[in-house]
Enzyme design. Structure first.
Site, mmCIF file in Angstrom:
data_model
loop_
_atom_site.group_PDB
_atom_site.id
_atom_site.type_symbol
_atom_site.label_atom_id
_atom_site.label_comp_id
_atom_site.label_asym_id
_atom_site.label_seq_id
_atom_site.Cartn_x
_atom_site.Cartn_y
_atom_site.Cartn_z
ATOM 1 N N HIS C 72 0.860 -1.189 0.000
ATOM 2 C CA HIS C 72 0.000 0.000 0.000
ATOM 3 C C HIS C 72 0.896 1.239 0.000
ATOM 4 C CE1 HIS C 72 -3.319 -2.675 0.829
ATOM 5 N NE2 HIS C 72 -2.715 -3.143 1.889
ATOM 6 N N ALA D 45 -8.085 -10.831 6.758
ATOM 7 C CA ALA D 45 -6.778 -10.927 7.419
ATOM 8 C C ALA D 45 -6.217 -9.536 7.702
ATOM 9 C CB ALA D 45 -5.801 -11.723 6.543
ATOM 10 N N GLU D 46 -6.303 -8.672 6.701
ATOM 11 C CA GLU D 46 -5.767 -7.319 6.873
ATOM 12 C C GLU D 46 -6.532 -6.580 7.971
ATOM 13 O OE1 GLU D 46 -4.149 -5.623 3.535
ATOM 14 O OE2 GLU D 46 -3.819 -3.671 4.465
ATOM 15 N N GLN D 47 -7.832 -6.791 8.019
ATOM 16 C CA GLN D 47 -8.649 -6.122 9.041
ATOM 17 C C GLN D 47 -8.319 -6.612 10.460
ATOM 18 O OE1 GLN D 47 -12.857 -4.771 8.579
ATOM 19 N NE2 GLN D 47 -13.317 -6.652 9.689
ATOM 20 N N SER D 50 -4.949 -5.075 11.473
ATOM 21 C CA SER D 50 -5.051 -3.627 11.693
ATOM 22 C C SER D 50 -5.736 -3.314 13.010
ATOM 23 C CB SER D 50 -5.873 -2.976 10.577
ATOM 24 O OG SER D 50 -5.233 -3.135 9.358
#
Lengths: 130, 130, 130, 130
Positions: C72, D45-47, D50
């Site tokens: 990103h 997964a990213e959530q 984070s």
């Protein structure tokens, strides 16, 4: 002198927008199937990106590798002449992202590609912390 | 003899479910800041996974590295004794995925972690095609 | 109808050498800081590569995603018009590698880039095995 | 309300050392072959990472996703109950690295694994810089 230098991996271009390394695949650079060790492709890619990132930094900052991802696309036989091109996709902030292409010189064929993410830490930071 | 052998990187365990390599960080293994070259961490990780994947295969198949991702978590000073552990997350099919941890032996601290994806090609395939 | 369709993500180009998707960042696509959810950038990238890989295959083969890596590079505010370009770096064999760029349409700025690795399995394979 | 909430993805545990999300694979979450969209596995997964990284930060810092890598290990059929576990491999500095496992609840089988790298930026930084 680092191990990649000993293996004959040489920078032929070094700037903040492009680094190029060149080498010929010799016996010690091969794995058991007699082709270029994928780990060396990775090591060379990481080195090209780190060198470029370092050149892009003021003296007060130091490049610290965070992560690397490499895709191996084709085998590289013993004796091949190779070139590693590294270019910034993102620079100027605290995080740099470099894209790297490893190519066969003669056929100009891509044999692996990598992305390297680099953190630009303050040299004055007492504790090394990525 | 491959370059990693020459640097003293040695397998102390080799099986289809675990490989362990050991080494001490010497001068030629360091980068310009005097710590272990991140590219070498990557090369050693790739080698550990490839060795394990190869042991998991029948003679009719050959392990071909597709990709590797490595995260560098902390710097490794000259003289450190290190260990690289590689274990399969997925095996048994045509694609294997191995997880790798590079650790400082004395403090048992993780300093980098990698994931290696390997394709198990038919040796009889005429053309190498990943 | 898949969730990305419902969100207005639309293919404007679909071929074996290039896929392009377009969308506008709406409220449900944002995370807690009010910018495009990085996970959606990833989902869209994976979809673009899978679509292209599928078009490149004969009916006897099916595209199975093996891995994705995304970087990103900058935040994407609510209301932005976006485009996702996916192109093959390696095709024609059993493994395809696609490179993906997510860009802001107006400024033509890269905001994330991904690499997707895809296995082309035989549809006749009884057991799904990646 | 974000798109993942709308799809029924719910946090059942949220702390700085572990987050767990749960969901059932419904029709809108599938791709053309009727299995869970790999891009959604990535988004979830990213959530998870984070959220955990955010909980580990003081109010003066904000979590910014830098990169994610995901490996898909097996297909997830419609109707499956799933869980996403995210744990820090590196925290406490300016860069956090989280490891994520997506598992089938009933069989307790790993179906994908991811690594997420997060930059902890100063909220006071005027300019968003990745």
């Amino acid at each position: 002198m680092g191990i990649l230098d000993s293996l004959g991996v040489t920078f032929v271009e070094k700037s903040r927008s492009l680094t190029i390394q060149e080498w010929t695949v010799t016996e010690p650079m091969t794995q058991i199937h007699g082709i270029l060790h994928g780990g060396l492709s990775a090591a060379i890619a990481e080195q090209g990106a780190s060198m470029g990132a370092t050149l892009a930094l003021p003296a007060s900052r130091q490049a610290v590798g965070l992560s690397m991802t490499i895709q191996h696309l084709r085998p590289v036989p013993l004796g091949s002449r190779c070139r590693c091109y590294a270019r910034p996709a993102q620079a100027g902030g605290k995080i740099q992202v470099w894209q790297v292409e490893n190519r066969l010189v003669e056929e100009d064929l891509l044999f692996s590609m990598a992305t390297v993410t680099i953190y630009c830490k303050q040299v004055s930071d007492e504790k090394y912390s990525i």
